[in-house]
Design an enzyme around this catalytic site. Sequence first.
Site, PDB file in Angstrom:
ATOM      1  N   HIS A 235       0.822  -1.214   0.000  1.00  0.00           N
ATOM      2  CA  HIS A 235       0.000   0.000   0.000  1.00  0.00           C
ATOM      3  C   HIS A 235       0.857   1.266   0.000  1.00  0.00           C
ATOM      4  CE1 HIS A 235       0.594  -0.145   4.456  1.00  0.00           C
ATOM      5  NE2 HIS A 235       0.494   1.175   4.352  1.00  0.00           N
ATOM      6  N   ASP A 270       0.000  -7.459   1.142  1.00  0.00           N
ATOM      7  CA  ASP A 270       0.487  -6.106   1.420  1.00  0.00           C
ATOM      8  C   ASP A 270       2.010  -6.058   1.487  1.00  0.00           C
ATOM      9  OD1 ASP A 270       0.144  -3.374   1.814  1.00  0.00           O
ATOM     10  OD2 ASP A 270       0.161  -3.565   3.997  1.00  0.00           O
ATOM     11  N   GLY A 344       3.516   6.033   7.917  1.00  0.00           N
ATOM     12  CA  GLY A 344       4.909   6.403   7.708  1.00  0.00           C
ATOM     13  C   GLY A 344       5.832   5.313   8.213  1.00  0.00           C
ATOM     14  N   ASN A 345       5.365   4.587   9.264  1.00  0.00           N
ATOM     15  CA  ASN A 345       6.095   3.411   9.744  1.00  0.00           C
ATOM     16  C   ASN A 345       5.911   2.215   8.818  1.00  0.00           C
ATOM     17  OD1 ASN A 345       5.958   4.365  13.077  1.00  0.00           O
ATOM     18  ND2 ASN A 345       7.736   3.278  12.266  1.00  0.00           N
ATOM     19  N   SER A 346       4.875   2.239   8.001  1.00  0.00           N
ATOM     20  CA  SER A 346       4.563   1.087   7.147  1.00  0.00           C
ATOM     21  C   SER A 346       5.756   0.709   6.285  1.00  0.00           C
ATOM     22  CB  SER A 346       3.370   1.409   6.243  1.00  0.00           C
ATOM     23  OG  SER A 346       2.191   1.528   7.010  1.00  0.00           O
TER      24      SER A 346
END
Length: 522
Positions: A235, A270, A344-346
């Site tokens: 994503h 994902d 943002g951590n993804s």
Amino acid sequence: MEDFPQTPAEPTGEPVSLPDPVQSDAPAPELPPQPPQEEEAASPALPGQPEAAPAEPEAAPQKTIAQILEDFVSEAPPQEDLTDMAEIDSMLARDPGAPPLPPQSPAEDRAPFSQYEEAAEEIPPRHTALRVLAFLFAFLVLAFAVFCIIWDLKKGTSSGGYRAGDSVHVEIVQQAHPASDAAEADENGRYTTEGIAECIMPSIVEIYTYTDGKMAGSGSGIILSEDGYIATNAHVVADADAFAVRFFNGSEDDDKQVDAALIGHDTKTDLAVIKVAVSGLKPATFGDSDQMKLGEAVCALGNPAGLSGSISTGIISGKNRKVRASSNNFEMECFQTDAAISPGNSGGALVNMYGQVIGITSSKYAASVMFGGTAYEGLGFAITVNEALPILKELLEQGYVSGRVRVGISFIEHDNAIAELTAQAEAEGKTFIVPKELEKIGVYVKTVDPDSDINNTIFEPGDWILTMNGYEVTDYDSLSGALSGCVGGDSVHCRCGKIQEDGTLKTYEIDFRLLEDQSGEY
């Protein structure tokens, strides 16, 4: 007590005037009232003499002040410790210019001149010594208070010793951090938190995505190899046509963005892989997520909210969490952690204290349908590396995940579809009546891909699929189960339905072939 000398009055019948014993211009003291004197009996007449006419009563002879005082004292009730006449004489011999004594009422129940007796009482020596000591003590206290006030005025206030305008010099000592090698693990191979930051942050990157030349978003990534392959979330790179990467390896390129290319992505899990044309990178070390224990300390590294190179700490709050992504409802095995995982951590790393990546963080799972799309404080998820590594390897090798098939449709699960159609009918002033055949089963199809084989049948968008390969379908799990074991090119049989204008459901059956999915979108 000495008696005052008295001079008897001559019986001349004339009043005798006596000089005052004390010559003073001051008026004589007021004398107390005297009891009435009884009339003296008349002297009998001598024989041969005519009876004398009654004489006028003689005026009472005037008494001296001493006589009056003696009579007054003798008539007063007995009192204790009465002052003798010598003391009275000494008090009467006072200054001629003194004011008269205050009048005394005979009705007062006390000895005459008692106030003078009280004033004349002698103070005991012991009381005098105590009074002197008390005076000295009070004097010392007052002197000490005055000394303190003067000292404060000269030296400043007692709170700090300084006054406004004083020139103050304060030297603050700053020391260097004690020399230590945080990058070194202990005898068991465990790092401190600062050791994790120093050793693992060079293997973390920040990813920027662009659409039509404009920045669309950002995320995090984990370096997989020295030649520039980087893992992230699907994503993060979705709907973007250009990518750039920023490093944290302490080189001159840290503040520069390096262009990257998308190698492959798998929306179902994902996960995605991108690549930069840079060599000599420091790849991350991956651990075994099955060996993690509940409550074990972990660190999350990434770039939350665009805050580059961040690290947060926490523990493994839960293991084997089956969490669904909100976009496709595919279930993945995840770690639950209280380490902060925000947008943002993804794509960042969840690391154990041995410096091993044991999970790939994803904010998408934290806002999954499992929790109604609501984000919770202290509730983050990371895809376990044992689940993610097989997918990443296929993406590295061929750019897609083998065995992925697609029907070529987008759909809404049964319960959500009934609710949506009911609300839509009410908005139009109508009533949606659920056909009996759709009370418990079916998925509502919204779109059909033009390149799919199902598009070559009589099936249309807005129709329902009731069964697939003999299995009733109601949601993503049941549909995936019906296609389990199928590969691209396999034939699928479905029983479908179309709602008529009168509210009834007209059913029909179709057959079509599955497509092999290499797009990563299904």
